[in-house]
Motif scaffolding. Sequence first.
Motif, PDB file in Angstrom:
ATOM      1  N   GLU A   1     -37.571  19.070 -34.676  1.00 31.95           N
ATOM      2  CA  GLU A   1     -37.230  19.115 -33.252  1.00 31.95           C
ATOM      3  C   GLU A   1     -38.177  18.253 -32.404  1.00 31.95           C
ATOM      4  OE1 GLU A   1     -34.486  20.084 -31.780  1.00 31.95           O
ATOM      5  OE2 GLU A   1     -33.757  20.608 -33.772  1.00 31.95           O
ATOM      6  N   ARG A   2     -39.391  17.970 -32.920  1.00 32.49           N
ATOM      7  CA  ARG A   2     -40.332  17.109 -32.193  1.00 32.49           C
ATOM      8  C   ARG A   2     -40.149  15.639 -32.546  1.00 32.49           C
ATOM      9  NH1 ARG A   2     -44.905  19.837 -29.984  1.00 32.49           N
ATOM     10  NH2 ARG A   2     -45.877  17.808 -29.777  1.00 32.49           N
TER      11      ARG A   2
ATOM     12  N   LYS B   1     -38.815  11.927 -32.957  1.00 27.50           N
ATOM     13  CA  LYS B   1     -38.013  11.060 -32.096  1.00 27.50           C
ATOM     14  C   LYS B   1     -37.248  10.000 -32.887  1.00 27.50           C
ATOM     15  CE  LYS B   1     -41.097  11.649 -28.123  1.00 27.50           C
ATOM     16  NZ  LYS B   1     -42.254  11.005 -27.453  1.00 27.50           N
TER      17      LYS B   1
ATOM     18  N   CYS C   1     -38.137   7.474 -34.638  1.00 31.30           N
ATOM     19  CA  CYS C   1     -38.545   6.078 -34.427  1.00 31.30           C
ATOM     20  C   CYS C   1     -38.575   5.278 -35.719  1.00 31.30           C
ATOM     21  CB  CYS C   1     -39.911   6.031 -33.755  1.00 31.30           C
ATOM     22  SG  CYS C   1     -41.269   6.576 -34.812  1.00 31.30           S
TER      23      CYS C   1
ATOM     24  N   LYS D   1     -32.434  16.899 -29.449  1.00 27.84           N
ATOM     25  CA  LYS D   1     -32.557  15.833 -28.447  1.00 27.84           C
ATOM     26  C   LYS D   1     -31.665  14.644 -28.781  1.00 27.84           C
ATOM     27  CE  LYS D   1     -36.585  16.556 -25.799  1.00 27.84           C
ATOM     28  NZ  LYS D   1     -37.541  17.451 -26.454  1.00 27.84           N
TER      29      LYS D   1
ATOM     30  N   TYR E   1     -31.920  12.826 -31.644  1.00 37.72           N
ATOM     31  CA  TYR E   1     -32.586  11.833 -32.491  1.00 37.72           C
ATOM     32  C   TYR E   1     -32.269  12.069 -33.966  1.00 37.72           C
ATOM     33  CZ  TYR E   1     -35.597  10.679 -28.475  1.00 37.72           C
ATOM     34  OH  TYR E   1     -36.070  10.289 -27.263  1.00 37.72           O
TER      35      TYR E   1
END
Lengths: 72, 259
Positions: free
Chosen positions: A12-13, A15, A17, A38, A40
């Motif tokens: 959940e944290r 992103k 990337c 979110k 991602y």
Amino acid sequence: MAVKGTVVIDKERCKGCGVCVVACPKSVLALAKNVNGKGYNYSEAIIDECIGCASCAMVCPDGVITVYKEKK
Amino acid sequence: MFNQDIVKPENLVYKKTDVLTDKIMHYCPGCGHGTTHRIIAEVIEEMGIQDKAICIAPVGCSVLAYNYFEVDSLGAAHGRAPALATAIQRLNPDHHTFTYQGDGDLAAIGTAETIHACNRGENIVIIFINNGIYGMTGGQMAPTTLIGMQTATSPYGRTVELNGYPLQITELLAQLPGTYFVTRQSVHTSAAVRKAKKAVRQAFENQKNKKGTSFVEVVSNCNSGWKMTAPKANEWMVENMFVKYPIGDIKVDGEIVQK
Ligand SMILES: Cc1ncc(C[n+]2csc(CCOP(=O)(O)OP(=O)(O)O)c2C)c(N)n1
Ligand code: SF4
Ligand code: SF4
Ligand code: SF4
């Protein structure tokens, strides 16, 4: 002696990337097809080859990855 | 998940330091700001100086840095972090005041404060994130923008004729007698992160020994401003930014490193 490691990814944290994916010397990580809350595509381990080197955790800007290592 | 059985405290190799809060950082995915925050926080933890560290946050993407460092913090007016740090550190000489600034903050609007604080040899640590662009405001040209680089305010690429040369402020600061340690690092690979962390550690150790100004530049990516994915931005950074801004120590123990 083979080294056995594992990563715990707080999805959940994450992103999504992808810098951890590039950093892993064992190609353990990939971005998931699914997304987190979110939206991602979070990082996840796809093969059982982790050596617990923490390269992924070192480059993760969001401190998402916790690494464990045990000697077999 | 594989090897769940080894997830035990005695096997722990790496976890996020508690000197960072649990707030989710607002930075774009893959941005070097987050990684740089992490290594600073890890150094603070390892040196046991959490109750003595004081963060001076800038204006720029890292304006909210104080939400993430679990240390006392202040926000400075744009570019004025070294001036504020001067006051804070002089009043609290046994503390560890550090500024955290982008290239727009440190090398454009704050050039005077940066140069004079370094020239006075203030006993502060300056962490300088050079991503060659104004990230927060939408990707305008910075003094550090490379020749040919396209930004919102140099849409055809920066030219010397119109915009002058990219400013190597770090080399400039190394010329000043007040700087004791000046280095340029990056955080795009695990090896680079380890080296950058050592440099940050050195900077805080110098401060403990009251050696004057320690200045750590981190050449970083701005994926949003550069309009690239994070891995692509890191590659671009190596191929382009590192040419103008080569990685390595510039001044150690008050002496310029001869190359
Ligand atoms: C006095 C003042 N002038 C201008 C601005 C607008 N402004 C906000 S952030 C910024 C530049 C930030 O760029 P940089 O320091 O490179 O940091 P980054 O966002 O890239 O991390 C500017 C010009 C402002 N907030 N205050
Ligand atoms: S700890 Fe090392 S081997 Fe394991 S996933 Fe991370 S980078 Fe790959
Ligand atoms: S580096 Fe961190 S945030 Fe980026 S994809 Fe990997 S785990 Fe997620
Ligand atoms: S705009 Fe650029 S510098 Fe700012 S958080 Fe996003 S990637 Fe990082």
